[in-house]
Design an enzyme around this catalytic site. Structure first.
Site, PDB file in Angstrom:
ATOM      1  N   CYS A   1       0.834  -1.193   0.000  1.00 19.52           N
ATOM      2  CA  CYS A   1       0.000   0.000   0.000  1.00 19.52           C
ATOM      3  C   CYS A   1       0.871   1.246   0.000  1.00 19.52           C
ATOM      4  CB  CYS A   1      -0.951   0.099   1.187  1.00 19.52           C
ATOM      5  SG  CYS A   1      -2.143  -1.236   1.257  1.00 19.52           S
TER       6      CYS A   1
ATOM      7  N   GLU B   1       8.362 -15.584  -9.775  1.00 23.23           N
ATOM      8  CA  GLU B   1       7.592 -14.410  -9.349  1.00 23.23           C
ATOM      9  C   GLU B   1       7.144 -13.533 -10.523  1.00 23.23           C
ATOM     10  OE1 GLU B   1       9.626 -11.600  -6.816  1.00 23.23           O
ATOM     11  OE2 GLU B   1      11.495 -11.872  -7.885  1.00 23.23           O
TER      12      GLU B   1
ATOM     13  N   ASN C   1      -1.797   2.567   5.379  1.00 21.99           N
ATOM     14  CA  ASN C   1      -0.860   1.506   4.993  1.00 21.99           C
ATOM     15  C   ASN C   1      -0.520   0.739   6.272  1.00 21.99           C
ATOM     16  OD1 ASN C   1       2.714   1.622   4.255  1.00 21.99           O
ATOM     17  ND2 ASN C   1       1.317  -0.072   4.106  1.00 21.99           N
ATOM     18  N   GLY C   2      -0.850  -0.548   6.286  1.00 23.64           N
ATOM     19  CA  GLY C   2      -0.561  -1.360   7.472  1.00 23.64           C
ATOM     20  C   GLY C   2      -1.752  -2.236   7.819  1.00 23.64           C
TER      21      GLY C   2
ATOM     22  N   LYS D   1      13.301 -15.557  -9.166  1.00 22.91           N
ATOM     23  CA  LYS D   1      13.085 -14.553 -10.228  1.00 22.91           C
ATOM     24  C   LYS D   1      12.090 -15.087 -11.246  1.00 22.91           C
ATOM     25  CE  LYS D   1      14.086 -11.657  -8.811  1.00 22.91           C
ATOM     26  NZ  LYS D   1      14.677 -11.431  -7.570  1.00 22.91           N
TER      27      LYS D   1
ATOM     28  N   TRP E   1      -2.539  -2.858  -1.657  1.00 24.90           N
ATOM     29  CA  TRP E   1      -2.215  -4.289  -1.685  1.00 24.90           C
ATOM     30  C   TRP E   1      -3.128  -4.896  -0.630  1.00 24.90           C
ATOM     31  CZ3 TRP E   1      -0.341  -8.148   1.584  1.00 24.90           C
ATOM     32  CH2 TRP E   1       0.144  -9.299   0.940  1.00 24.90           C
TER      33      TRP E   1
ATOM     34  N   ARG F   1       4.077  -0.523  -4.644  1.00 27.33           N
ATOM     35  CA  ARG F   1       3.716  -0.945  -3.282  1.00 27.33           C
ATOM     36  C   ARG F   1       2.396  -1.718  -3.235  1.00 27.33           C
ATOM     37  NH1 ARG F   1       6.755   1.905   0.478  1.00 27.33           N
ATOM     38  NH2 ARG F   1       5.254   1.412   2.108  1.00 27.33           N
TER      39      ARG F   1
ATOM     40  N   LYS G   1       6.249  -4.274  -3.707  1.00 27.39           N
ATOM     41  CA  LYS G   1       7.692  -4.092  -3.548  1.00 27.39           C
ATOM     42  C   LYS G   1       8.102  -4.008  -2.080  1.00 27.39           C
ATOM     43  CE  LYS G   1      11.776  -3.093  -5.296  1.00 27.39           C
ATOM     44  NZ  LYS G   1      12.454  -4.277  -5.824  1.00 27.39           N
TER      45      LYS G   1
ATOM     46  N   HIS H   1      18.372 -37.170  -3.591  1.00 31.12           N
ATOM     47  CA  HIS H   1      17.681 -37.499  -2.342  1.00 31.12           C
ATOM     48  C   HIS H   1      16.179 -37.248  -2.440  1.00 31.12           C
ATOM     49  CE1 HIS H   1      21.485 -38.239  -0.415  1.00 31.12           C
ATOM     50  NE2 HIS H   1      21.939 -37.097  -0.931  1.00 31.12           N
TER      51      HIS H   1
ATOM     52  N   GLU I   1      17.868 -17.987  -6.038  1.00 29.83           N
ATOM     53  CA  GLU I   1      17.456 -16.668  -6.524  1.00 29.83           C
ATOM     54  C   GLU I   1      16.978 -16.746  -7.984  1.00 29.83           C
ATOM     55  OE1 GLU I   1      16.664 -13.948  -5.359  1.00 29.83           O
ATOM     56  OE2 GLU I   1      16.950 -12.444  -6.919  1.00 29.83           O
TER      57      GLU I   1
HETATM   58  C1  F6R Z   1      11.966 -10.685  -4.935  1.00 28.68           C
HETATM   59  C2  F6R Z   1      11.897  -9.584  -3.983  1.00 28.68           C
HETATM   60  C3  F6R Z   1      11.523  -9.899  -2.586  1.00 28.68           C
HETATM   61  C4  F6R Z   1      12.308  -9.000  -1.619  1.00 28.68           C
HETATM   62  C5  F6R Z   1      11.793  -9.209  -0.186  1.00 28.68           C
HETATM   63  C6  F6R Z   1      12.599  -8.405   0.815  1.00 28.68           C
HETATM   64  O1  F6R Z   1      12.376 -10.255  -6.186  1.00 28.68           O
HETATM   65  O2  F6R Z   1      12.109  -8.459  -4.320  1.00 28.68           O
HETATM   66  O3  F6R Z   1      11.701 -11.236  -2.288  1.00 28.68           O
HETATM   67  O4  F6R Z   1      13.665  -9.316  -1.710  1.00 28.68           O
HETATM   68  O5  F6R Z   1      10.457  -8.829  -0.113  1.00 28.68           O
HETATM   69  O6  F6R Z   1      12.534  -7.049   0.538  1.00 28.68           O
HETATM   70  P1  F6R Z   1      13.617  -6.057   1.098  1.00 28.68           P
HETATM   71  O7  F6R Z   1      14.916  -6.388   0.459  1.00 28.68           O
HETATM   72  O8  F6R Z   1      13.123  -4.714   0.704  1.00 28.68           O
HETATM   73  O9  F6R Z   1      13.655  -6.247   2.572  1.00 28.68           O
END
Ligand code: F6R
Length: 608
Positions: free
Chosen positions: A2, A488, A100-101, A485, A74, A27, A603, A504, A481
């Protein structure tokens, strides 16, 4: 998670609020809305779906007025819908709130309010705030907000406007970020700095428990005891241009391409001859660091993967035992934190609720906290004893890319510094390492220049339904990772495994044509990786290999091979992740996905 904005001034309220919301769209993007006071009436426009829907609604039915608030959502409580979009208003349409929250005690508050004949129009937790403020209103908005927040539990940043006092926005912060932008004859508020930069670079960051009254030419802050406080004003370095996509089709693509430049900048800032300079916010003394008993790293998502790489680095180079934990687990598992550990929080946003909670957990035990963080002035940066900034510039694409490579870079430098303090590496070895680090930007550039090659592989595999990513040693977290990527942003199932674990269990999933991405660059575990790839090939998997330039053996093993330049094994994740980022990006684009705004994600994750 949000985004909220607010404006008071003479500019067109529609364009200022909309521009701010576009900057905060990362957000959350389930619904959005704005409100302003026009001729003593509260006017609200809100709509389900992407911000474009709100823009179209405002084009049809614009707002006017000199005070307004906006929100991009969100969803937490209540599905995405027009009714559940913010702003939320009370019964009399006198108060509008953006939030937001999460309000954790909203059930009991709602029950109470319903008994007192309040009529609820949404399923959100936020609506209780609007009703409570309205009920508490006795001619002073600030007082009614103060009274209301004393009833709320959870984490929240709110902005409130009122038809009876159209000359102000009242804001309050507890657990979710909020920044005030100081303009000339105008003032703004926002969840994050990018929403302010088109208007001002002068900002004040609010702390938890602080309330602000924002007028056109006056800003006042109050602490949790209701006393007036003076707050420090800061000038932001990021430019409004750094927030633009430029000629790139997506922020993610731009941010992948920015990586060589970011590492170059970090080298220039942090390597001075054979010494390291982590910046003014790095306040630990060499003695303190030399005496560390162990390191505990806690982070989420991509930042957790970077932390995992950090474990290999700290243990390999500095011989310091290092634990790596996912923050949402760390904070609830009552971890043993005896001795003299350094607790590290790794985070792009500096606002991730779980990482912040983990940090506070460690702080309550009087432990030393170091954060690796991108956003200056963010809550985690402010609450840490020391911080190292990622210097990656604003990361807008929801999928983290440039923050990840910068996080690994900081961990690498820090592990070298600790090795020096602990005498586990001598000066000449450190010198050699620095020489290798300085070659990184050029090598990263070389990989990006071969983007077409990875795009071709993506075209071949774009319709696959399941991927495995495997790696060993320091490239095991890189495999995790790479899988994150891909899943997501493309919504294709992908899982990362340590290559040695395949037999395993997971190898049971391999059938003819199963795509597996294997990181098999030249390293101490290279031969082991070859055997693991052979095992997959014998089961007719299609193995896409990330290999080291000049490796002829791998050419015959993989169905497809993408070469990266040779480099020191411990530095290799900074290079090997780039083709995986590009692979995920191109598969998502080829499948028509909204790369910068993947479904269900946001984000900055400011709720648990
Ligand atoms: C994936 C991604 C998330 C963030 C996670 C932590 O591409 O961006 O997995 O890495 O939400 O966010 P930060 O780094 O802002 O604490």
């Amino acid at each position: 998670m949000c985004g909220i904005v607010g404006y008071i001034g003479d500019k067109d309220i529609n364009s200022v609020l909309m521009a701010g919301l576009w900057r905060l769209e990362y957000r959350g993007y389930d619904s959005s809305g704005v409100a302003s006071v026009i001729d003593g009436e509260m006017e609200v426009r809100k709509v389900k779906g992407r911000l474009m829907n709100l823009q179209e609604l405002l084009a049809e039915k614009p707002l006017s007025g000199t005070v307004g608030i906006g929100h991009t959502r969100w969803a937490t409580h209540g599905e995405p819908s027009d009714q559940n979009a913010h702003p939320q208003v009370g019964c009399k349409n006198m108060i509008a709130v953006v939030h937001n929250g999460i309000i954790e005690n909203y059930y009991s508050l709602k029950e109470e309010l319903v008994k007192r004949k309040h009529f609820f129009k949404s399923n959100t937790d936020t609506e209780v705030i609007a009703h409570l403020i309205e009920e508490n209103y006795k001619g002073n908005l600030k007082e009614s907000v103060s009274k209301t927040i004393s009833r709320l539990e959870g984490s929240f940043a709110i902005a409130v406007i009122c038809t009876e006092e159209p000359d102000k926005i009242v804001v309050y912060r507890y657990g979710s970020p909020l920044t005030v932008g100081i303009g000339k004859n105008e003032n703004l508020i926002a969840s994050d700095i990018p929403a302010l930069l088109d208007h001002t670079k002068d900002v004040i960051t609010m702390n938890d428990g602080e309330l602000g009254v924002i007028e056109k030419n006056k800003i006042e802050f109050f602490n949790s005891h209701g006393e007036r406080i003076e707050k420090e004003r800061k000038r932001i370095k990021w430019s409004a241009e750094s927030l633009e996509k430029l000629d790139f089709p997506h922020y993610m693509s731009k941010e992948i391409h920015e990586q060589p430049q970011i590492i170059k900048k970090n080298i220039e800032l942090k390597i001075k001859g054979n010494e390291f300079d982590f910046g003014v916010n790095f306040k630990f003394t060499p003695k303190e660091l030399a005496n560390l008993s162990h390191i505990i790293i806690q982070a989420c998502g991509t930042s957790w993967h970077a932390g995992y790489i950090g474990k290999y680095l700290f243990e390999n180079f500095a011989r310091i035992q290092t634990e790596i934990d996912i923050s949402s687990e760390f904070r609830y598992r009552n971890p043993v934190m005896d001795g003299e550990p350094l607790v590290m929080a790794i985070t792009q946003s500096g606002e991730t609720a779980d990482t912040l909670a983990g940090l506070r957990e460690a702080k309550a035990k009087f432990l030393k906290i170091l954060s690796l963080v991108n956003v200056r002035g963010s809550t985690i940066a402010r609450e840490s004893d020391s911080s190292i900034y990622l210097e990656a510039g604003p990361e807008i694409g929801v999928a983290s890319t440039k923050a990840f490579t910068s996080q690994i870079f900081q961990l690498y430098l820090l592990s070298l510094y600790l090795s020096k303090l602990k005498w586990t590496m001598d000066g000449s070895e450190i010198k050699k390492q620095i020489k290798e680090i300085k070659k990184l930007p050029q090598k990263m550039k070389k990989i990006i220049e071969k983007e077409k090659g990875i795009k071709k592989i993506a075209e071949k595999f774009k319709d696959a339904k399941d991927f495995m990513f495997i790696g060993r040693g320091i490239n095991y977290p890189t495999a995790l990772e790479g899988a994150l990527k891909l899943k997501e942003i493309s919504y294709i199932h992908a899982t990362g495994y340590p290559a040695g674990e395949m037999k395993h269990g997971p190898i049971a999933l391999i059938t003819e044509g199963s795509p597996v991405v294997a990181i098999a660059t030249k390293s101490s575990v290279y031969d082991k990786m070859l055997s693991n790839i052979e095992e997959l090939k014998s089961r007719k998997a299609e193995v896409i290999v990330i290999g080291t330039e000049g490796d002829e053996i791998i050419k015959n093993l993989g169905s497809d091979v993408f070469y990266i330049p040779e480099c020191e094994e411990n530095l290799s994740p900074i290079l090997s992740i780039i083709p995986l980022q590009l692979f995920a990006y191109h598969i998502a684009v080829l499948n028509g996905r909204d790369v910068d705004r993947p479904r269900n994600l946001a984000k900055s994750v400011t709720v648990e």
